[in-house]
Design a protein around this motif. Sequence first.
Motif: not given
Length: 383
Positions: A140-153
């Motif tokens: 996702i960050p490769e397709l939407v540069p600048g988006i900040r995200q965290v992943h809870h798995q």
Amino acid sequence: MNPRNVDLVRIALGVLAADRSVLRKAGGSSWNAREFELTVEVGDPTVWTLHAEHLAGTVGFLSGDHWSFRFTQAPEAGEAGLPIEEQHHDRTILLSGGADSAAGALLSAVELGEDLSQSLVSQYSSTAISPVQQGIVGSIPELVPGIRQVHHQFHLHRGSKRLDGSSFRSETSTRSRSLLFLALGLAVAERAGSTLWIAENGFASLNPPLGPDRRGSLSTHTTHPRFLRELSDLMEGSGGHGLIENPFEALTKGEMFRRVADAVGSDTASTYLSNTNSCSHTDARYSGAPVGSSCGVCFGCLVRRAAFIASGVSDTTTYLVNDPDSRYNTFVRQKSIVEPLRDFVDRGVRARDVMAMSLPEGYTAQDALALSQRGVEELRGLF
């Protein structure tokens, strides 16, 4: 964390463990609904006792069974938890590893744009799904540069052994899995201070039964609009965080895929969506197939294949049904619903089918019928 959201996770774990451990009897349009009496430790038994009937109805609609709940006091935590830095995220999204959730996560990132953030929540029991989820998050960050995200798995499943060492019986239908997924998502959303997105195409959410023998819990209600609204009302009414939204409730899967293509281009959409897994079966490895394989003939795979065709996005997924050496024919034959689906498409969705869908207040029968007919038209592209 809001104690009601902690309790919902406890309840969902108990429900899933019970659901997994009590076998259904085969046959019958009701799929031989079971009777459950479940005792759960919660932070405030008085609050949950007041809402026990609402909870039982919501869970019963999800699994197709009859539930009753009793609540006892959970013990105080033995240790203080580690301090957690407060984090606000503009949106929290369930990410299963399927194409719809991946589409939702990507379209959310595009909508939020630079300098905003999203919190992605995954849960899995089969370890084959974990790398699929991680791959989606990483792209996702490769397709939407600048988006900040965290992943809870979260890796959660019922154990194979009882306390006395004997083996649990395992019921494979487990329609209650989505309750745990949503409970975990709402817990994360509560900490993030945001609404929980569950991205699922509306046709699959309504899930019109393929035939008279596929009513009841055999036709899953895991993302049905009535279930989502009832769960949200339950949590809000009990004092918990219950903001749930399916932004794609009015779309078919093909229409979702088209939105992804419009956002990032057809070639990129093809690569991104083909790297997801929509298959209902995780046991192909026992037939010698690679871990995480897609059968191509279950309901999830067939709707997925139809969506690629309808959207004009190229499908590069490897399906076992297309194996040039026919190595998995036995497995594919066991899993295939191609013939029932073909009969369903020939028959179509009728007004009387919609009347049996248990639509929530505010969801009109006309809208459900129009959506279902568009979904059937997409499936017709397969045959």
